[in-house]
Design a protein around this motif. Structure first.
Motif, mmCIF file in Angstrom:
data_model
loop_
_atom_site.group_PDB
_atom_site.id
_atom_site.type_symbol
_atom_site.label_atom_id
_atom_site.label_comp_id
_atom_site.label_asym_id
_atom_site.label_seq_id
_atom_site.Cartn_x
_atom_site.Cartn_y
_atom_site.Cartn_z
ATOM 1 N N TYR A 86 0.844 -1.197 0.000
ATOM 2 C CA TYR A 86 0.000 0.000 0.000
ATOM 3 C C TYR A 86 0.882 1.252 0.000
ATOM 4 C CZ TYR A 86 -3.416 3.365 1.861
ATOM 5 O OH TYR A 86 -4.210 4.458 2.065
ATOM 6 N N ASP A 87 1.857 1.294 0.898
ATOM 7 C CA ASP A 87 2.747 2.457 0.988
ATOM 8 C C ASP A 87 3.534 2.663 -0.306
ATOM 9 O OD1 ASP A 87 1.873 2.933 3.580
ATOM 10 O OD2 ASP A 87 3.639 2.016 4.517
ATOM 11 N N LYS A 88 4.058 1.595 -0.863
ATOM 12 C CA LYS A 88 4.816 1.690 -2.123
ATOM 13 C C LYS A 88 3.914 2.172 -3.263
ATOM 14 C CE LYS A 88 8.852 0.011 -0.861
ATOM 15 N NZ LYS A 88 10.028 0.849 -0.815
ATOM 16 N N ALA A 89 2.703 1.667 -3.312
ATOM 17 C CA ALA A 89 1.770 2.068 -4.368
ATOM 18 C C ALA A 89 1.392 3.540 -4.236
ATOM 19 C CB ALA A 89 0.524 1.192 -4.337
ATOM 20 N N ARG A 90 1.245 4.029 -3.027
ATOM 21 C CA ARG A 90 0.907 5.443 -2.811
ATOM 22 C C ARG A 90 2.011 6.355 -3.350
ATOM 23 N NH1 ARG A 90 -0.453 8.442 0.981
ATOM 24 N NH2 ARG A 90 -2.155 9.306 -0.201
ATOM 25 N N GLU A 91 3.243 5.878 -3.379
ATOM 26 C CA GLU A 91 4.340 6.677 -3.942
ATOM 27 C C GLU A 91 4.138 6.907 -5.438
ATOM 28 O OE1 GLU A 91 8.064 4.830 -2.920
ATOM 29 O OE2 GLU A 91 7.594 4.863 -0.782
ATOM 30 N N GLY A 92 3.365 6.062 -6.083
ATOM 31 C CA GLY A 92 3.086 6.196 -7.509
ATOM 32 C C GLY A 92 1.680 6.669 -7.797
ATOM 33 N N LEU A 93 1.098 7.375 -6.852
ATOM 34 C CA LEU A 93 -0.285 7.833 -6.986
ATOM 35 C C LEU A 93 -0.535 8.559 -8.306
ATOM 36 C CD1 LEU A 93 -2.829 7.900 -5.097
ATOM 37 C CD2 LEU A 93 -2.155 10.224 -4.541
ATOM 38 N N TRP A 94 0.363 9.476 -8.673
ATOM 39 C CA TRP A 94 0.125 10.263 -9.887
ATOM 40 C C TRP A 94 0.389 9.466 -11.158
ATOM 41 C CZ3 TRP A 94 -3.201 13.745 -9.365
ATOM 42 C CH2 TRP A 94 -3.345 14.381 -8.140
ATOM 43 N N VAL A 95 1.204 8.446 -11.073
ATOM 44 C CA VAL A 95 1.363 7.537 -12.221
ATOM 45 C C VAL A 95 0.021 6.849 -12.476
ATOM 46 C CG1 VAL A 95 2.466 5.393 -13.015
ATOM 47 C CG2 VAL A 95 3.823 7.148 -11.846
ATOM 48 N N LEU A 96 -0.641 6.467 -11.409
ATOM 49 C CA LEU A 96 -1.927 5.788 -11.543
ATOM 50 C C LEU A 96 -3.031 6.737 -12.009
ATOM 51 C CD1 LEU A 96 -1.509 3.520 -8.453
ATOM 52 C CD2 LEU A 96 -1.646 2.772 -10.844
ATOM 53 N N TYR A 97 -2.988 7.980 -11.557
ATOM 54 C CA TYR A 97 -3.963 8.943 -12.073
ATOM 55 C C TYR A 97 -3.734 9.191 -13.557
ATOM 56 C CZ TYR A 97 -6.653 10.045 -7.949
ATOM 57 O OH TYR A 97 -7.522 9.955 -6.894
ATOM 58 N N ARG A 98 -2.479 9.268 -13.970
ATOM 59 C CA ARG A 98 -2.189 9.428 -15.398
ATOM 60 C C ARG A 98 -2.729 8.228 -16.184
ATOM 61 N NH1 ARG A 98 3.407 8.417 -17.498
ATOM 62 N NH2 ARG A 98 2.422 6.898 -18.787
ATOM 63 N N GLU A 99 -2.546 7.044 -15.623
ATOM 64 C CA GLU A 99 -3.072 5.831 -16.260
ATOM 65 C C GLU A 99 -4.597 5.889 -16.364
ATOM 66 O OE1 GLU A 99 -3.100 2.280 -18.216
ATOM 67 O OE2 GLU A 99 -1.306 3.393 -17.641
ATOM 68 N N ALA A 100 -5.244 6.359 -15.321
ATOM 69 C CA ALA A 100 -6.706 6.449 -15.326
ATOM 70 C C ALA A 100 -7.193 7.404 -16.414
ATOM 71 C CB ALA A 100 -7.212 6.895 -13.953
ATOM 72 N N VAL A 101 -6.459 8.481 -16.629
ATOM 73 C CA VAL A 101 -6.847 9.504 -17.604
ATOM 74 C C VAL A 101 -6.533 9.079 -19.034
ATOM 75 C CG1 VAL A 101 -6.297 11.861 -18.395
ATOM 76 C CG2 VAL A 101 -6.669 11.406 -15.964
ATOM 77 N N SER A 102 -5.450 8.336 -19.227
ATOM 78 C CA SER A 102 -5.014 8.075 -20.599
ATOM 79 C C SER A 102 -4.828 6.606 -20.952
ATOM 80 C CB SER A 102 -3.682 8.799 -20.862
ATOM 81 O OG SER A 102 -2.687 8.296 -20.001
ATOM 82 N N GLY A 103 -5.045 5.695 -20.011
ATOM 83 C CA GLY A 103 -4.802 4.279 -20.281
ATOM 84 C C GLY A 103 -5.972 3.408 -19.853
ATOM 85 N N ASP A 104 -5.677 2.450 -19.020
ATOM 86 C CA ASP A 104 -6.665 1.488 -18.538
ATOM 87 C C ASP A 104 -7.401 2.096 -17.339
ATOM 88 O OD1 ASP A 104 -8.076 -0.651 -17.407
ATOM 89 O OD2 ASP A 104 -6.463 -2.092 -17.745
ATOM 90 N N THR A 105 -8.436 2.835 -17.637
ATOM 91 C CA THR A 105 -9.158 3.615 -16.630
ATOM 92 C C THR A 105 -9.726 2.743 -15.521
ATOM 93 O OG1 THR A 105 -9.716 5.233 -18.334
ATOM 94 C CG2 THR A 105 -11.022 5.298 -16.303
ATOM 95 N N GLU A 106 -10.370 1.658 -15.873
ATOM 96 C CA GLU A 106 -11.047 0.833 -14.871
ATOM 97 C C GLU A 106 -10.082 0.261 -13.832
ATOM 98 O OE1 GLU A 106 -14.373 -2.691 -14.563
ATOM 99 O OE2 GLU A 106 -13.289 -2.460 -16.463
ATOM 100 N N ASN A 107 -9.023 -0.379 -14.295
ATOM 101 C CA ASN A 107 -8.080 -0.972 -13.344
ATOM 102 C C ASN A 107 -7.365 0.096 -12.521
ATOM 103 O OD1 ASN A 107 -8.422 -3.796 -13.630
ATOM 104 N ND2 ASN A 107 -7.369 -3.718 -15.586
ATOM 105 N N ALA A 108 -7.000 1.206 -13.164
ATOM 106 C CA ALA A 108 -6.336 2.283 -12.426
ATOM 107 C C ALA A 108 -7.256 2.847 -11.346
ATOM 108 C CB ALA A 108 -5.888 3.380 -13.381
ATOM 109 N N LEU A 109 -8.529 3.074 -11.674
ATOM 110 C CA LEU A 109 -9.464 3.596 -10.678
ATOM 111 C C LEU A 109 -9.705 2.587 -9.548
ATOM 112 C CD1 LEU A 109 -12.113 5.490 -12.850
ATOM 113 C CD2 LEU A 109 -10.395 6.479 -11.314
#
Length: 142
Positions: A86-109
């Motif tokens: 969880y902590d490691k994933a939170r470090e990439g929060l904005w990578v995941l938001y970018r993914e949600a906006v421009s890639g695989d929205t469902e899995n990223a969200l």
């Protein structure tokens, strides 16, 4: 070796036999390899990837942030595997938001719903991406 093969794969045939399943988790039970895998997956998501590889990485990340430690015992003073992921994933929060906006929205969200502690921000993005999400879901089912 698995990460290298997946990163280089351009077709599903290129990745036959190379999956993260069973290395990071089995039936939602996390293994030690999950913790260092999370930042590697996040770094990979910043690269150009074949869509099936991107999806595979996101699903593996979802399992890592929603799984449970394989053992109920943790070393003295050490977080559980699920807390570390969880902590490691939170470090990439904005990578995941970018993914949600421009890639695989469902899995990223789905991942962001678990790791983003700012409910207002997450709700805003989910609402803003509702039509994109619906379009992707329709494409997948149709």
């Amino acid at each position: 070796m698995t990460f290298r093969k997946l990163l280089a794969a351009r077709s599903p045939q290129d990745a036959v036999g190379y999956r993260l399943d069973g290395h990071i988790e089995v039936q939602s039970m996390l293994f030690e390899a999950a913790v260092p895998a999370v930042p590697v997956i996040l770094a990979a998501l910043t690269e150009e990837l074949a869509p099936f590889v991107r999806s595979h990485f996101l699903v593996a990340l979802l399992f890592a942030v929603s799984g449970e430690s394989h053992s109920s015992e943790t070393a003295a003073g050490r977080e559980s595997l699920e807390e570390e992921c969880y902590d490691k994933a939170r470090e990439g929060l904005w990578v995941l938001y970018r993914e949600a906006v421009s890639g695989d929205t469902e899995n990223a969200l789905d991942i962001l719903e678990i790791i983003d502690e700012d409910e207002t921000r997450f709700s805003h993005f989910r609402t803003a991406l509702a039509s994109r999400l619906a379009k992707q879901q329709k494409t997948r089912s149709g």
